[in-house]
Write a protein that holds these residues in place. Structure first.
Motif, PDB file in Angstrom:
ATOM      1  N   PHE A  75      46.213 -28.068   7.752  1.00  0.00           N
ATOM      2  CA  PHE A  75      45.554 -28.581   9.368  1.00  0.00           C
ATOM      3  C   PHE A  75      45.088 -30.317   9.859  1.00  0.00           C
ATOM      4  O   PHE A  75      45.037 -30.858   8.522  1.00  0.00           O
ATOM      5  CB  PHE A  75      44.229 -28.490   8.658  1.00  0.00           C
ATOM      6  N   MET A 112      38.398 -24.215  10.787  1.00  0.00           N
ATOM      7  CA  MET A 112      39.950 -24.065   9.919  1.00  0.00           C
ATOM      8  C   MET A 112      39.976 -22.915   9.076  1.00  0.00           C
ATOM      9  O   MET A 112      40.800 -21.962   9.269  1.00  0.00           O
ATOM     10  CB  MET A 112      39.443 -25.121   8.913  1.00  0.00           C
ATOM     11  N   SER A 114      43.503 -32.007  10.583  1.00  0.00           N
ATOM     12  CA  SER A 114      41.791 -32.247  10.498  1.00  0.00           C
ATOM     13  C   SER A 114      40.983 -32.744  10.540  1.00  0.00           C
ATOM     14  O   SER A 114      40.274 -32.882  10.980  1.00  0.00           O
ATOM     15  CB  SER A 114      40.779 -30.979   9.177  1.00  0.00           C
ATOM     16  N   THR A 125      34.556 -29.165  11.058  1.00  0.00           N
ATOM     17  CA  THR A 125      35.841 -28.986  11.188  1.00  0.00           C
ATOM     18  C   THR A 125      36.101 -27.303  10.028  1.00  0.00           C
ATOM     19  O   THR A 125      37.159 -26.273  10.368  1.00  0.00           O
ATOM     20  CB  THR A 125      36.578 -29.999  10.662  1.00  0.00           C
TER      21      THR A 125
END
Length: 821
Positions: free
Chosen positions: A79, A105, A81, A101
RNA sequence: GCCCGGAUGGCGGAAUCGGCAGACGCGGAGGCCUCAAAAGCCUUUACUCGAAAGGGUGUGUGGGUUCAAGUCCCACUCCGGGCACCA
């Protein structure tokens, strides 16, 4: 839709098994031939949208196909992120970006699993993971050490909406921010840069060898913008010891220099400006430097607007070719940060100079002969030189050589290559990114944080707002520190790195996230790299794909990735985008059609087959009223596969060549077609070929009854070829039919028997005067004279020819005969 | 303005080399099954003239090359994308 089996249960069962058994985990000491397949790692925006589905459907097909071809396939996931949306969402919700976040995810990972896409989850890479931060910072320090990272004050792009500076690559051509859409302002700020310009030449040259879409390569070439020319001096008319330095790609037009221009930011502007013109010049500079990109670029090229865009400085320089003085102007059409920030102006051969000259009443001299019929304006084409002294009569290429030589001897000229590419501005005044690991000490200046002290992690209790300074700067405990070198009081850097730095090396981390103490083991990286097949959206054509290329080259050069290929992505595929009612489907537009709905209703396999079948992978997909029906059609196809594979009601009989050989030929021909189509990324026709195989097998079974061996060959081949596309239903059916064998995805990809794919009979087309009049079945080995005889003997053909003699007969045995009468 | 793509039935698309235009699917029409419906199965479906057999036309527009052009060449129209004071 009533389905012949419980789609949800079957899909869940296989997804759990692949995950539990680590079916697609691959070890670094795997002895098989290696293959690295990679989809661009996603920004975690929540549950997958159709663009993700399309991307991961293609990626998963490649992973499963290459595995069946006997390769050890590296299929990692991660990711991207860090980034602004999470930070903005957290500000809004009064929460922490990490919480936001990580929830997104988990949602995206769930979608990907429900799609049936398989990864080696042990290699998961997440940008905001402290381990990853540590190594991102280690790389930054290595760049700093190597002189590839530096701090400088420069006019930069400031986005008021994002409250941060942006890289040039993140500013759209209309002067707005690619993310927020706000008009970007220019500010002079001290910032961190990466010296990507050191690699301009390599980044340009190495494109040639890449198996990338030509379009993407062209975009990168344009972005790098190499131009070859000469840099030389224009000496002041009143003081031959002083000069302004200019760059030109057209030294041959030097006799046509009728004025010179410096940029508003030019260092010598003050010196050039005489008292009489000081206020005009100051006004122009004021306008130019406060103007937004939009105002500066949207003014019409000619007309009254131009009068506001330049001013005479009062000074003159000498044209080195003619020895005549020419006036020096300041104008905003000359950019301070390209070339030398000053130009020789040749209105005869340059459009911009021509427009300016017209507006300011400056003379225009033609130095290249115009083609007949050429009207007014600047002429940029080739031709004989005129009004050009020793260059007269030469064409442009030859005159360039002569003029350059002249400038070298008479005007301190040097051959020079310039690039449009600027250094990469990497600092961001935001919280949710990788902290830049340096401190500022009053005594020692910029000091790197020692490697043992990495990672530098942002504290959690930070107030985030959009004040325009980094949120970390308001956190005294983080900000105030001691100098690692002298121990005195020091201040931490409070900016974070552009998130594109994270995506510039994650693919290296995937190759070895296991070795402690280093970002990756270069030996492992060298074995897996370059990525054999990279898949993603074309929107990253310049940004990510250029930065990642730079990173890899730099990492190799500074010794962090010895032995790794200098290009990260050997083959690139850019998929089309998904549009709803003509506009791009995206979360920000709020016009998403959720994949989850289709997982629930028809299953992942049907949605996958739809994305493969709907059209060429590179083309855009229009999501229309018809789409729902097409997806149902794909589910119907899978249901028919299921029914055929489980049907035991066909009449049994023993092998009969006349009934069974034609089907066997279709089966083996389909193996070739599907293999060929997958290799050339023509998934839509590969699916069509499998539909044809299904239809042919069902018809054969229904109409002639079945020989078991022939039937099994047809059905098993169908399942094997379909396995990378619709993994769940094929795994289920294979397990039902072959309970003792390894799963369908562990089987070898089928190989066609050349005897069966060789054509037995060919339909030969006979044309009369170019129109098809007959079709005759012939042996594929007929020679031209036999073909001709067969064609002319055909009764239908004869009736079209009538009594007349053919004037000409073109024979292309065994495909075609064309008779002209 | 410059540079790339693209234009094929009602729709998505197919057609490795210049050689059967419209594979495959969606939608439509008709039929089988059914008390009926759904699901499933079968047939048909570029346009057009024709009762049929069969014919003609047809791949954005206009020219050209060729025995033969969706495919190659020239000019143009429209659509999509990228770049755009880079000297």
């Amino acid at each position: 839709m009533a389905r012949p089996f419980d789609v949800q249960a079957v899909e869940r069962k296989w997804q759990e098994r692949w995950l539990r058994e680590g079916t697609y985990d691959v070890d670094n000491d795997d002895p098989r031939e290696r293959y690295y397949a990679l989809c661009m790692y996603p920004y975690p925006s929540g549950a997958a949208h159709q663009g993700h589905v399309r991307n991961y459907t293609f990626g998963d097909l490649i992973v499963r196909y290459q595995t069946m071809r006997g390769k050890a396939v590296l299929s990692p996931f991660g990711f991207d992120s860090f980034g602004l949306p999470a930070e903005n969402a957290a500000i809004k919700a009064g929460s922490h970006p990490r919480i936001f976040t990580e929830a997104r995810m988990a949602e995206l990972r769930r979608s990907v699993e429900r799609l049936g896409a398989v990864y080696d989850w042990r290699r998961l890479v997440v940008s905001h993971d402290p381990e990853y931060i540590k190594y991102s910072q280690l790389i930054f320090l290595a760049f700093l050490n190597a002189g590839l990272a530096y701090r400088a004050e420069a006019p930069v792009n400031w986005c008021p909406g994002c409250a941060t500076v942006l890289a040039n690559e993140q500013v759209l051509s209309d002067g707005t921010c690619e993310r927020s859409g706000d008009v970007v302002q220019r500010r002079n700020l001290e910032q961190w840069f990466f010296k990507i310009t050191d690699y301009a030449e390599q980044l340009l040259n190495d494109l040639d060898a890449l198996a990338w879409p030509e379009r993407v390569k062209t975009m990168q070439r344009n972005w790098i913008g190499r131009s070859e020319g000469v840099e030389f001096d224009l000496v002041f008319a009143h003081d031959a010891s002083r000069a302004i330095r200019v760059f030109t790609t057209r030294p041959d037009t030097g006799y046509g220099i009728t004025y010179a221009v410096v940029a508003p930011e030019h260092a010598m502007l003050d010196e050039l400006t005489t008292d009489a013109h000081r206020s005009d010049v100051a006004e122009l500079v004021e306008r130019a430097t406060t103007a937004t990109e939009i105002e500066r670029t949207s003014t019409p090229d000619c007309g009254p607007g131009l009068s506001k865009r330049g001013a005479f400085t009062g000074s003159y320089v000498v044209n080195p070719f003619t020895g005549q003085p020419v006036p020096v102007y300041v104008a905003d059409y000359v950019l301070g940060n390209y070339g030398t920030g000053a130009i020789m102006a040749v209105p005869g051969e340059d459009e911009r100079d021509y427009a300016f000259a017209r507006a300011y009443g400056l003379p225009v001299v033609a130095t290249v002969e115009r083609p007949p019929g050429f009207g007014d304006g600047a002429y940029a084409g080739d031709g004989r030189h005129i009004n050009s002294g020793f260059l007269d009569g030469l064409n442009v290429a030859d005159a360039k050589v002569e003029a350059s030589a002249f400038l070298v001897t008479h005007a301190r000229g040097v051959a020079k290559v310039n690039y449009r590419l600027r250094d990469w501005l990497v600092s961001r005044q935001r919280f949710w990114g990788c902290p830049i690991p340096v401190v500022y000490c009053d005594h020692c200046g910029i000091v790197a944080v020692p490697v043992e002290a990495l990672p530098v992690l942002a504290p959690d209790d930070v107030t985030m707002d959009q004040s325009g300074q980094s949120p970390l700067a308001t956190h005294a405990e983080f900000r105030d520190t001691s100098c690692p070198r002298c121990g005195g009081p020091a201040r931490r850097e409070t900016d974070t790195m552009d998130t594109f730095t994270d995506s510039s090396w994650y693919f290296l981390r995937y190759t070895d996230p296991f070795t402690p103490g280093r970002p990756f083991d270069p030996e492992q990286a060298a074995r897996w790299m370059p990525v054999d097949q990279y898949i993603g959206g074309v929107e990253h054509a310049i940004l990510h794909l250029l930065y990642a290329r730079f990173y890899v080259k730099a990492l190799v050069d500074i010794g962090l990735a010895p032995g790794v290929d200098r290009e990260p992505f050997a083959r690139l595929f850019t998929q089309g985008m998904i549009r709803l009612n003509g506009s791009k489907m995206s979360k920000s537009k709020g016009n998403l059609i959720s994949p989850e709905r289709y997982f629930d209703r028809v299953g992942a396999d049907a949605l996958r087959v739809f994305h493969l079948f709907v059209g060429p992978p590179a083309d855009d997909v229009d999501w229309t009223d018809q789409t729902e029906d097409v997806i149902d059609g794909c589910a119907r196809f899978l249901d028919r596969v299921y029914r055929l594979s489980t049907d035991s009601t066909f009449a049994k009989r023993s092998f009969d060549p006349s009934l069974d050989l034609p089907l066997r030929r279709i089966v083996h021909h389909t193996i070739d077609r599907v293999t060929f189509d997958i290799d050339r990324w023509s998934f839509n026709t590969a699916v069509a070929a499998l539909m044809e195989l299904l239809n042919a097998t069902a018809k054969w079974a229904r109409e002639s009854g079945v020989d078991d061996a022939v039937c099994n060959e047809a059905v098993d081949t169908l399942l094997l070829l379909l396995a990378p596309m619709a993994p769940h239903v094929t795994a289920e059916l294979w397990a039902m039919r072959h309970p003792l064998e390894p799963s369908v995805h562990a089987q070898a990809w089928p190989v066609a028997d050349p005897i069966l794919t060789a054509e037995q009979l060919v339909v030969m087309v006979v044309q009369v005067n170019g129109k098809v009049r007959a079709r005759i079945e012939v042996s594929p080995t007929v020679d031209d004279s036999e073909a001709r005889a067969l064609a002319l003997a055909d009764p239908t053909v004869r009736s079209w020819i009538g009594d007349s003699e053919p004037t000409r007969v073109v024979v292309r045995a065994p495909r075609l005969v064309n008779v002209m009468v």
